[in-house]
Design a protein around this motif. Sequence first.
Motif, PDB file in Angstrom:
ATOM      1  N   VAL A 104       0.846  -1.190   0.000  1.00  0.00           N
ATOM      2  CA  VAL A 104       0.000   0.000   0.000  1.00  0.00           C
ATOM      3  C   VAL A 104       0.884   1.243   0.000  1.00  0.00           C
ATOM      4  N   ILE A 105       0.659   2.108  -0.996  1.00  0.00           N
ATOM      5  CA  ILE A 105       1.483   3.304  -1.174  1.00  0.00           C
ATOM      6  C   ILE A 105       0.579   4.542  -1.195  1.00  0.00           C
ATOM      7  N   PRO A 106       0.531   5.329  -0.125  1.00  0.00           N
ATOM      8  CA  PRO A 106      -0.210   6.590  -0.161  1.00  0.00           C
ATOM      9  C   PRO A 106       0.565   7.621  -0.981  1.00  0.00           C
ATOM     10  N   ALA A 107      -0.141   8.453  -1.746  1.00  0.00           N
ATOM     11  CA  ALA A 107       0.559   9.383  -2.632  1.00  0.00           C
ATOM     12  C   ALA A 107      -0.222  10.686  -2.773  1.00  0.00           C
ATOM     13  N   HIS A 108       0.461  11.808  -2.522  1.00  0.00           N
ATOM     14  CA  HIS A 108      -0.121  13.135  -2.744  1.00  0.00           C
ATOM     15  C   HIS A 108       0.771  13.876  -3.738  1.00  0.00           C
ATOM     16  N   ASN A 109       0.304  13.979  -4.989  1.00  0.00           N
ATOM     17  CA  ASN A 109       1.060  14.662  -6.050  1.00  0.00           C
ATOM     18  C   ASN A 109       2.496  14.145  -6.131  1.00  0.00           C
ATOM     19  N   GLU A 110       2.628  12.862  -6.435  1.00  0.00           N
ATOM     20  CA  GLU A 110       3.934  12.194  -6.421  1.00  0.00           C
ATOM     21  C   GLU A 110       4.365  11.726  -7.808  1.00  0.00           C
ATOM     22  N   GLU A 111       4.021  12.498  -8.853  1.00  0.00           N
ATOM     23  CA  GLU A 111       4.355  12.050 -10.197  1.00  0.00           C
ATOM     24  C   GLU A 111       5.868  11.909 -10.411  1.00  0.00           C
ATOM     25  N   ASN A 139      -4.112  10.712  -2.954  1.00  0.00           N
ATOM     26  CA  ASN A 139      -4.747  11.611  -1.990  1.00  0.00           C
ATOM     27  C   ASN A 139      -4.720  13.050  -2.504  1.00  0.00           C
ATOM     28  N   ARG A 140      -5.875  13.519  -2.966  1.00  0.00           N
ATOM     29  CA  ARG A 140      -6.020  14.909  -3.436  1.00  0.00           C
ATOM     30  C   ARG A 140      -5.001  15.236  -4.528  1.00  0.00           C
ATOM     31  N   CYS A 141      -4.739  14.288  -5.409  1.00  0.00           N
ATOM     32  CA  CYS A 141      -3.750  14.502  -6.462  1.00  0.00           C
ATOM     33  C   CYS A 141      -4.308  15.378  -7.579  1.00  0.00           C
ATOM     34  N   THR A 142      -3.495  16.336  -8.011  1.00  0.00           N
ATOM     35  CA  THR A 142      -3.864  17.209  -9.135  1.00  0.00           C
ATOM     36  C   THR A 142      -2.852  17.071 -10.276  1.00  0.00           C
ATOM     37  N   ASP A 143      -1.959  16.097 -10.162  1.00  0.00           N
ATOM     38  CA  ASP A 143      -0.958  15.880 -11.200  1.00  0.00           C
ATOM     39  C   ASP A 143      -1.218  14.537 -11.890  1.00  0.00           C
ATOM     40  N   GLY A 184       1.179  -0.688 -13.598  1.00  0.00           N
ATOM     41  CA  GLY A 184       0.671  -1.935 -13.051  1.00  0.00           C
ATOM     42  C   GLY A 184       0.060  -1.873 -11.672  1.00  0.00           C
ATOM     43  N   ALA A 185      -0.091  -0.692 -11.098  1.00  0.00           N
ATOM     44  CA  ALA A 185      -0.670  -0.582  -9.757  1.00  0.00           C
ATOM     45  C   ALA A 185      -2.193  -0.474  -9.825  1.00  0.00           C
ATOM     46  N   ARG A 186      -2.848  -0.973  -8.791  1.00  0.00           N
ATOM     47  CA  ARG A 186      -4.263  -0.644  -8.585  1.00  0.00           C
ATOM     48  C   ARG A 186      -4.303   0.768  -8.014  1.00  0.00           C
ATOM     49  N   VAL A 187      -5.187   1.584  -8.525  1.00  0.00           N
ATOM     50  CA  VAL A 187      -5.248   2.980  -8.090  1.00  0.00           C
ATOM     51  C   VAL A 187      -6.570   3.251  -7.391  1.00  0.00           C
ATOM     52  N   LEU A 188      -6.481   3.758  -6.189  1.00  0.00           N
ATOM     53  CA  LEU A 188      -7.634   4.201  -5.417  1.00  0.00           C
ATOM     54  C   LEU A 188      -7.495   5.698  -5.163  1.00  0.00           C
ATOM     55  N   THR A 189      -8.592   6.331  -4.790  1.00  0.00           N
ATOM     56  CA  THR A 189      -8.536   7.754  -4.445  1.00  0.00           C
ATOM     57  C   THR A 189      -9.118   7.976  -3.062  1.00  0.00           C
ATOM     58  N   ASP A 190      -8.584   8.982  -2.386  1.00  0.00           N
ATOM     59  CA  ASP A 190      -9.065   9.349  -1.061  1.00  0.00           C
ATOM     60  C   ASP A 190      -8.811  10.836  -0.875  1.00  0.00           C
ATOM     61  N   GLU A 191      -9.808  11.558  -0.401  1.00  0.00           N
ATOM     62  CA  GLU A 191      -9.704  13.009  -0.283  1.00  0.00           C
ATOM     63  C   GLU A 191      -9.447  13.480   1.145  1.00  0.00           C
ATOM     64  N   MET A 193       3.853  21.340   5.922  1.00  0.00           N
ATOM     65  CA  MET A 193       4.990  20.474   5.651  1.00  0.00           C
ATOM     66  C   MET A 193       4.608  19.136   5.016  1.00  0.00           C
ATOM     67  N   PHE A 194       3.346  18.736   5.169  1.00  0.00           N
ATOM     68  CA  PHE A 194       2.949  17.432   4.658  1.00  0.00           C
ATOM     69  C   PHE A 194       1.731  17.487   3.740  1.00  0.00           C
ATOM     70  N   TYR A 195       0.592  17.935   4.244  1.00  0.00           N
ATOM     71  CA  TYR A 195      -0.642  17.827   3.467  1.00  0.00           C
ATOM     72  C   TYR A 195      -0.742  18.823   2.328  1.00  0.00           C
ATOM     73  N   ASP A 196      -0.036  19.964   2.426  1.00  0.00           N
ATOM     74  CA  ASP A 196      -0.056  20.938   1.347  1.00  0.00           C
ATOM     75  C   ASP A 196       1.271  21.017   0.619  1.00  0.00           C
ATOM     76  N   TYR A 197       2.197  20.141   0.967  1.00  0.00           N
ATOM     77  CA  TYR A 197       3.515  20.177   0.342  1.00  0.00           C
ATOM     78  C   TYR A 197       3.450  19.492  -1.017  1.00  0.00           C
ATOM     79  N   ASN A 198       3.941  20.159  -2.038  1.00  0.00           N
ATOM     80  CA  ASN A 198       3.901  19.606  -3.400  1.00  0.00           C
ATOM     81  C   ASN A 198       5.300  19.599  -4.011  1.00  0.00           C
ATOM     82  N   ASN A 199       6.106  18.653  -3.546  1.00  0.00           N
ATOM     83  CA  ASN A 199       7.426  18.423  -4.143  1.00  0.00           C
ATOM     84  C   ASN A 199       8.251  19.688  -4.247  1.00  0.00           C
TER      85      ASN A 199
END
Length: 246
Positions: free
Chosen positions: A10-17, A45-49, A59-66, A240-246
């Motif tokens: 399981v890999i959580p991801a927020h704008n991790e392209e 998680n709240r990805c916009t990228d 090859g990953a299964r992709v889920l979304t969570d806001e 530092m975490f929830y609004d941080y975008n790389n």
Amino acid sequence: MSNNITVSIVIPAHNEEKYVVRCIDNAKIAASKVRCGVEIIVVCNRCTDHTAELAAANGARVLTDESRCIAAVRNKGIKAARGRVVITIDCDNRMTEGTIREVLGRLNSGKYIGGGAPIRFERYSFPIWANDVLCRLGFWITGAYCGIFWAEKSTFDAIGGFVDKKAAEDIATAMRLRRYGKKEGKKYGCLKKNCLINSTRKYDKLGDWLYFRLAFRNARALIKAALGDRGDYDKLIDEMFYDYNN
């Protein structure tokens, strides 16, 4: 990967392209070292990228969570997992090639309820070494090893998943797993032959003294949070975490 799924990553991801393909590729290498089915679940998680598209294409299964709560994001993936064993890792980090094999060996021994992994950084400097030493000292004192989490899905279900906190949910969950393991006559462990390779992207962008500087500048917020007033602390966590975008 076999349809007979034994392990779910399981890999959580927020704008991790920038990092999602690397994380998946390392998980695939680890999966190639075991003779069982492994699925990779990326929870966007709240990805916009383009995180979701890249994850699916690789090859990953992709889920979304806001949710604005990392614990909820992790729990979304755990709930959807089809494997008997669940391993979690953050998207900007990497697992080493023997991780899945070592996890299965420990769980199949019947001695462990679950556990974490040692953390090693992508690169080192004096302040990053200092952070590393503090992490190792904290893990040694508390036994609450984090980074990569591993346990049977039934165990995560039994403890209610990750503790519902916006920050430090990893430590709280490690302690919960440890208490549950004690009741079951099992140990909360740490991988010995494999580790989490921790991303230095925030240090690369914001400087290697980042967390020491944040602790100094936000000492008042940290003290207030310790006394029960979390307003300023929660703003810092968001930045530092929830609004941080790389």
